[in-house]
Each structure stands twice: as C-alpha cells, then as structure tokens.
Design a protein around this motif. Structure first.
Motif, short mmCIF file in Angstrom:
data_model
loop_
_atom_site.label_atom_id
_atom_site.label_comp_id
_atom_site.label_asym_id
_atom_site.label_seq_id
_atom_site.Cartn_x
_atom_site.Cartn_y
_atom_site.Cartn_z
N HIS A 81 0.49 -0.92 0.16
CA HIS A 81 -0.03 0.19 -0.36
C HIS A 81 0.17 1.28 -0.12
CE1 HIS A 81 -2.48 -2.71 1.07
NE2 HIS A 81 -3.56 -2.58 0.93
N SER A 82 2.26 0.79 0.00
CA SER A 82 2.72 2.67 0.14
C SER A 82 2.85 3.61 -1.21
CB SER A 82 4.33 1.74 0.68
OG SER A 82 4.87 1.53 -0.14
N GLU A 83 3.21 2.85 -2.27
CA GLU A 83 2.93 2.83 -3.83
C GLU A 83 1.76 4.37 -3.79
OE1 GLU A 83 4.43 0.72 -6.55
OE2 GLU A 83 6.56 0.89 -5.76
N GLN A 84 0.40 3.02 -3.75
CA GLN A 84 -0.98 3.78 -3.51
C GLN A 84 -1.24 4.81 -2.85
OE1 GLN A 84 -3.35 0.46 -3.35
NE2 GLN A 84 -2.79 -1.01 -4.40
N GLU A 85 -0.61 4.82 -1.65
CA GLU A 85 -1.19 5.99 -0.83
C GLU A 85 -0.21 7.09 -1.11
OE1 GLU A 85 0.11 4.42 3.31
OE2 GLU A 85 -2.06 3.06 3.35
N GLU A 86 0.56 7.44 -1.49
CA GLU A 86 1.36 8.52 -2.40
C GLU A 86 0.54 9.13 -2.93
OE1 GLU A 86 5.72 7.58 -3.17
OE2 GLU A 86 6.42 6.24 -1.73
N GLU A 87 0.18 8.64 -4.21
CA GLU A 87 -1.00 8.49 -4.88
C GLU A 87 -2.08 9.56 -4.90
OE1 GLU A 87 -1.28 5.73 -8.06
OE2 GLU A 87 1.25 5.85 -8.65
N VAL A 88 -2.35 8.80 -3.48
CA VAL A 88 -3.64 9.25 -3.06
C VAL A 88 -3.68 10.65 -3.01
CG1 VAL A 88 -5.60 9.18 -1.09
CG2 VAL A 88 -5.05 7.46 -2.45
N ARG A 89 -4.84 11.55 -2.81
CA ARG A 89 -4.60 12.80 -2.97
C ARG A 89 -6.67 13.02 -2.04
NH1 ARG A 89 -3.27 16.83 -7.67
NH2 ARG A 89 -3.47 17.98 -6.14
N ILE A 90 -6.18 13.47 -0.93
CA ILE A 90 -7.77 13.36 -0.10
C ILE A 90 -8.22 14.43 -0.77
CG2 ILE A 90 -8.24 14.05 1.70
CD1 ILE A 90 -6.32 12.25 2.91
N PRO A 91 -9.79 15.33 -1.16
CA PRO A 91 -10.63 15.87 -1.37
C PRO A 91 -11.08 16.65 -0.29
CG PRO A 91 -11.77 13.97 -2.36
CD PRO A 91 -10.58 13.89 -1.65
N CYS A 92 -11.06 17.65 -0.68
CA CYS A 92 -12.26 18.58 0.19
C CYS A 92 -13.36 18.43 0.87
CB CYS A 92 -12.02 20.36 -0.07
SG CYS A 92 -12.77 21.24 0.49
N THR A 93 -13.44 17.79 2.05
CA THR A 93 -14.99 17.95 2.74
C THR A 93 -16.31 18.42 1.94
OG1 THR A 93 -14.42 17.15 3.93
CG2 THR A 93 -16.66 17.24 4.53
N TYR A 94 -16.00 19.95 1.87
CA TYR A 94 -17.37 20.54 1.67
C TYR A 94 -16.83 20.87 0.35
CZ TYR A 94 -17.15 21.07 6.90
OH TYR A 94 -17.02 20.63 7.50
N CYS A 95 -15.97 20.66 -0.98
CA CYS A 95 -16.41 21.53 -2.25
C CYS A 95 -17.26 20.22 -3.45
CB CYS A 95 -15.20 21.02 -2.75
SG CYS A 95 -14.03 22.76 -2.42
N ASP A 96 -18.50 20.63 -3.70
CA ASP A 96 -18.68 19.77 -4.64
C ASP A 96 -18.30 19.12 -5.80
OD1 ASP A 96 -21.31 20.49 -3.69
OD2 ASP A 96 -21.01 22.33 -5.10
N SER A 97 -16.48 19.74 -6.01
CA SER A 97 -15.91 18.54 -7.14
C SER A 97 -15.26 18.21 -7.12
CB SER A 97 -15.77 19.80 -8.42
OG SER A 97 -14.90 21.32 -7.59
N PRO A 98 -14.30 17.43 -7.00
CA PRO A 98 -13.29 17.13 -6.18
C PRO A 98 -11.87 18.61 -5.58
CG PRO A 98 -13.08 15.95 -8.11
CD PRO A 98 -14.20 16.64 -8.32
N VAL A 99 -11.35 18.65 -5.33
CA VAL A 99 -10.89 19.83 -5.17
C VAL A 99 -10.10 19.11 -3.85
CG1 VAL A 99 -10.28 22.29 -4.88
CG2 VAL A 99 -11.90 21.68 -5.22
N PRO A 100 -8.30 19.45 -4.12
CA PRO A 100 -7.22 18.84 -2.75
C PRO A 100 -7.52 19.17 -2.05
CG PRO A 100 -6.87 18.74 -4.87
CD PRO A 100 -7.79 19.54 -5.07
N ALA A 101 -7.20 18.58 -0.83
CA ALA A 101 -7.64 19.33 0.77
C ALA A 101 -6.19 19.82 1.01
CB ALA A 101 -7.70 18.40 1.63
N ALA A 102 -5.98 21.27 2.14
CA ALA A 102 -4.84 21.81 2.74
C ALA A 102 -4.17 20.98 3.91
CB ALA A 102 -4.55 22.54 2.46
N LYS A 103 -5.62 20.56 4.40
CA LYS A 103 -5.26 20.32 5.77
C LYS A 103 -6.69 19.93 6.40
CE LYS A 103 -1.63 22.38 7.01
NZ LYS A 103 -0.65 22.09 7.83
N THR A 104 -6.66 18.77 7.27
CA THR A 104 -7.15 17.83 7.97
C THR A 104 -8.36 18.28 9.13
OG1 THR A 104 -7.35 16.21 6.59
CG2 THR A 104 -8.53 15.66 8.73
N CYS A 105 -9.07 18.61 9.61
CA CYS A 105 -9.79 18.88 11.12
C CYS A 105 -9.65 18.43 11.71
CB CYS A 105 -10.13 20.31 11.38
SG CYS A 105 -11.04 21.05 13.30
N LEU A 106 -9.52 18.08 13.08
CA LEU A 106 -9.46 16.36 13.86
C LEU A 106 -10.49 16.81 14.98
CD1 LEU A 106 -5.79 16.09 14.80
CD2 LEU A 106 -6.71 14.67 12.53
#
Length: 533
Positions: A81-106
């Motif tokens: 899973h190491s190579e797959q995880e490097e390619e994963v881009r977490i999207p913003c929770t509040y955007c309708d279209s997939p926009v990459p997230a900058a931070k995650t609020c815990l």
C-alpha cells in the motif's frame, strides 16, 4: 473497506504508523518495539508499568514477546500500500467537485481546501494536521475523542477526557500545537550541529595545511643540509644519513599526530552527520504526533553533544612542529667532530663571539661589570670557575653581589643562535639566558629565581631546569660534559642539548621574549667551572 480495517489492526497506537518490529505485552496488546520501549523507559522508577492501551499494571517491567507473524503481515501490507498511498489525494469535504484538501481538522473530522481553510475556526480546539482519512488513528483508543493534548510526563498524545478524568489526570499537559513548537528547538540544534560540522571540516583543512607546511619545511631542511655536505660527501655520508633520518623521524611523528587528530575529527563529523540526519528526518515529518513520540532522551543527547564539542575543542597547534634545534645541533656537532666549520647554516655565531663580561684593566671604563666576587675568569674570557679567593671587586649597579654569576657581553634580539659549552664533571654549575634587567643583588638575582632568566643546572648526577622560582628535575642523568644551546628568538624557544652520542635533547623553554638576551653562567661549588667552546 477491508483494507482500512486491516490498516487499523496493523497500526501502532503510540506512533500511529504501521507496526515496525512489533512486540506483544502480557495483556495481549501489540506495539512497535521502539515505541513501547520508550514508554516503559519513562515509567522506570514510578513503581508500576502500564500498558498504553488498557492501562494494565505490572510491578516488574513486562517481557516483550516478538510477534513474527504480525511483523510479516505488517511488512507485506506496507509494501503493498505504500506506493498507492503516495498517489492518493484527499479531497475537500465541502467542495462539490474534487478539490485537493490542504489540511484536515481533527475536531471537525473534515478535510479543507485552501478556500474553506480561511473560513475555518482558528480556535485551539480545532487541531489541524496534514490531509488524512485515518481519523480513527487521531483519536483516543479509550475515550474515542480527538487527541488534542500531549502528556509531558508519559510522553503520550491524549484527549481531553484522558487529561481531566483518565490515567493522565493531574499530569503536566500541553496542546499539540504548543508541543509541536519543540520542532523549532530541533531545527536550532540542527543548525548548531551543522556549524559544528563545518568547523570540524575547517580544522581538518587547517591540519592538512599544517602537514603540508611541515613536509615543506622538512624538504627545505633536507636540501640545505645536503648542499652543505655535497663537496665532502665521502667523509660526511654517515652524518647525512643520520640527520636525514632524524628529519624523517620528526616529520613522521608530526604527521602521525596530524593523522590522529584528523581521524578524531572525521569520527566527530560522522557522529554529527548521523545526528543531523536523525533531526532532519524528524523535521521532515508533518505529523506532530509522530514527532512528539520521538525519544525525549535523543533531544537531550543532541544538546549534550553541542556542549561536549565545546568542552573538547581540538587545537591545531597541539600537534607540535619539527625540532629544528636538535637538527642544527646534530649538524654542528657532527661537522665539528671532523674538523669542518659551518659558517651560515643555520646562521649560528662562532663561540669566539661569546665573551664573558668581566672586569679587567682594559674595560674598567665599560658599564657592564657583572662578575661576582667569588668567580674567576680566564685571560681569554672564555672560562669561568669558582674560587675561594674573594676578588673584592668594586660594587657597581651591574655587578652580581650575592651570586657567583656572570653575563656574556654579546646580546641577542633576533634570529637563531647556537653555541656550545663545557662544564666540570664534579661540582655544581648552571647555564642559561637572562634579560639585562635581572636583579643584581639578593635572592631574586639568581638564575631561574625570577621571571627574567632561564637556566639548566647540574648538581652531582642529575639535571634540572629553573624559571620564575619553579624548578623541574629532568629524567636524564649526565653522560658527558659538553652541552649545546640553541636560541630561536622569534619563535621564543631556548633549547639545551647534551652532545653525547647520540645527541640528547634535555629541555626546551617556550617563551615570548621581550628584551635583549645575554648568556649567563653560574659556578657555586668547589672545582666547578664552565668553558665556552
């Protein structure tokens, strides 16, 4: 979903990463060997050891059981899973279209792009981290609440319930953001270690330059000596081999000392590089929880390394230099033994230029009357001897009143100079150098009894040296009556050699000379005498 469940089972609850060399406690919970080892280290001396998961206690430090099967599963999962995880881009929770997230609020359990991050609450309760979907790993395994605090006593990330009502109640805690500021301290330590490594590199370069200078000086001495004996090679081949061997020996000794210091500095450089790599690895980590789970003792080691470098500062001048005086004495003595005079190497005056300053009918008008009343001087002004007949010479400011001493009229204010003397086998005598400002009356006027004179003394069957009232007995016993004296005014070196076979170095004074220098002699026992050769 199956992959996420497997990750949760393979995640260490301390460092929140996939297990590395997993071990299992008696209670059944598993952790990375290094992680649980650090936690148990912090509990040493507390009276009980607790599992970070279930808080199960034991009086003795629990045995860590190696889990080979769990390690194999974790290694396999990590590699898959190491190579797959490097390619994963977490999207913003509040955007309708997939926009990459900058931070995650815990706290919000949401990922935010730059646009929504500007509108997000700046309260300390909202802990921001790098984009992640593994929020369960950021929650307390006991209370299932977000890890917002860092327990300084247990070196663990905890939630608010852990701090208020859990096992960490009453402990000193910090917010994760406050604790993360310790990263800045690590960066400062990294900068200082970098400077120390650069300084070590500079010292290596200085040592290399010193070695080149020593090699050049050795080559120059070799060339000069070879030039002197070129025309009489048949009679001087043995002497040439002897002197060149001495130069090579001294060069090798200095070179070995240089190599030893370089080796020490290279070891220090490797240690500094290792520590810099460790700190850079910590500084490159974006997860504050991972950084804070690092060894607290390591950070102390980095600080101690900085102080240790300052305490054990290696000096370039510690390696020493070639003993030019011994080489000069060996050459001069060898040439004198076969009846050859050396005029210009290494610019030494003839012994005839060293005349004792003594009162005679012809120099009563001179203002350099230094000879004591218990001293007899030969007509050629080269021999001084002790006498029981008081000469009752007139008292003058220049005369030694209480000691059997006499200065030489020749003075030195620069350059290299060499001369030889011979002393009686019996009796007591002393030879050295003195400033003309030396006292002429009372106890402080003796050779070596003040800071204006330096002397070598022979008493019975041993040598000693004296300066500023401090006397040092030398390990060498007298084996012959001839001495060589070498003065290097600019280098501040006054050396004494015994002209036996082989020539022996007795002692070297290292001084910063500030006045003219005169040779001085003292004879103070029956049958004591000294002669300039």
């Amino acid at each position: 979903m199956a992959s996420a469940d497997l990750r949760a089972e393979l995640t260490c609850s301390i460092c929140l990463n996939i297990y590395t060399d997993p071990v299992t406690l008696p209670c059944g919970h598993s952790f990375c060997r290094t992680c649980i080892g650090d936690v148990l280290d912090t509990q040493d001396g507390s009276g009980a050891y607790k599992c970070p998961e279930c808080r199960a206690e034991s009086q003795e430090r629990p045995t860590l059981v190696k889990s080979t099967k769990l390690r194999n599963i974790a290694d396999s999962f990590r590699s898959t899973h190491s190579e797959q995880e490097e390619e994963v881009r977490i999207p913003c929770t509040y955007c309708d279209s997939p926009v990459p997230a900058a931070k995650t609020c815990l706290l919000c359990e949401a990922s935010l792009c730059d646009k929504h991050l500007k509108k997000h609450s700046k309260s300390e309760e909202h802990v921001l981290t790098e984009p992640t979907t593994s929020l369960e790993n950021r929650k307390s395994s006991v209370h299932k609440k977000v890890l917002e605090y860092y327990c300084c006593e247990d070196a663990a990330c905890i939630c608010v319930s852990c701090s208020l009502a859990g096992e960490h109640r009453g402990h000193q805690v910090e917010t994760l953001n406050e604790a993360s500021e310790k990263k800045e301290k690590l960066r400062n330590i990294l900068q200082k270690l970098t400077s120390q490594r650069e300084e070590a590199e500079k010292r290596v370069q200085n040592l290399e330059e010193l070695r080149r200078q020593v090699q050049g000086k050795a080559a120059g001495l070799t060339e000069g000596i070879t030039a002197v004996i070129r025309d009489i090679r048949e009679r001087l081949e043995a002497l040439e081999r002897r002197i060149l061997s001495e130069i090579s020996r001294q060069e090798e000794q200095v070179s070995l000392r240089v190599s030893d210091l370089i080796q020490q500095l290279e070891i220090k450089k490797e240690e500094l590089s290792r520590k810099m790599g460790d700190i850079e690895e910590l500084c490159d980590m974006t997860n504050p929880v991972t950084v804070l789970q690092g060894r607290e003792s390591d950070r102390d080691d980095y600080c101690e390394a900085e102080e240790d470098t300052e305490r054990h500062d290696l000096k370039v001048h510690d390696v020493g230099d070639l003993d030019v005086g011994l080489i000069s004495v060996t050459l001069h003595s060898g040439l004198s033994g076969i009846g050859i005079r050396v005029k210009r190497w290494p610019h030494v005056p003839e012994a005839s230029d060293m005349l004792l300053d003594v009162d005679t009918a012809s120099d009563m008008l001179l203002d350099v009357n230094t000879t004591g009343n218990d001293v007899s001087v030969s007509e050629d002004l080269k021999t001084v001897s002790w006498t029981t007949i008081n000469e009752t010479r007139p008292e003058t400011p220049e005369r030694f009143q209480d000691y059997e001493q006499v200065l030489c009229s020749r003075s030195f204010s620069s350059g290299r100079h060499y001369w030889e003397v011979e002393g009686s086998e019996s009796g007591r005598w002393m030879v050295g150098m003195a400033y003309p400002s030396i006292e002429r009356r009372g106890w402080p006027s003796g050779i070596g009894d003040n800071n204006k004179s330096w002397g070598l003394r022979k008493i019975n069957n041993h040598y000693s040296v004296k300066h500023d009232s401090r006397s040092i007995r030398l390990p060498q016993s007298p084996s012959c009556s001839r001495l060589g004296i070498f003065l290097d005014y600019e280098a501040g070196r006054l050396s004494f050699y015994e002209l036996c076979d082989p020539i022996r170095h007795l002692h070297t004074f290292t001084v910063t000379f500030t006045e003219l220098l005169h040779a001085v002699f003292r004879v103070y026992w029956v049958n004591s005498w000294m002669r300039l050769k």
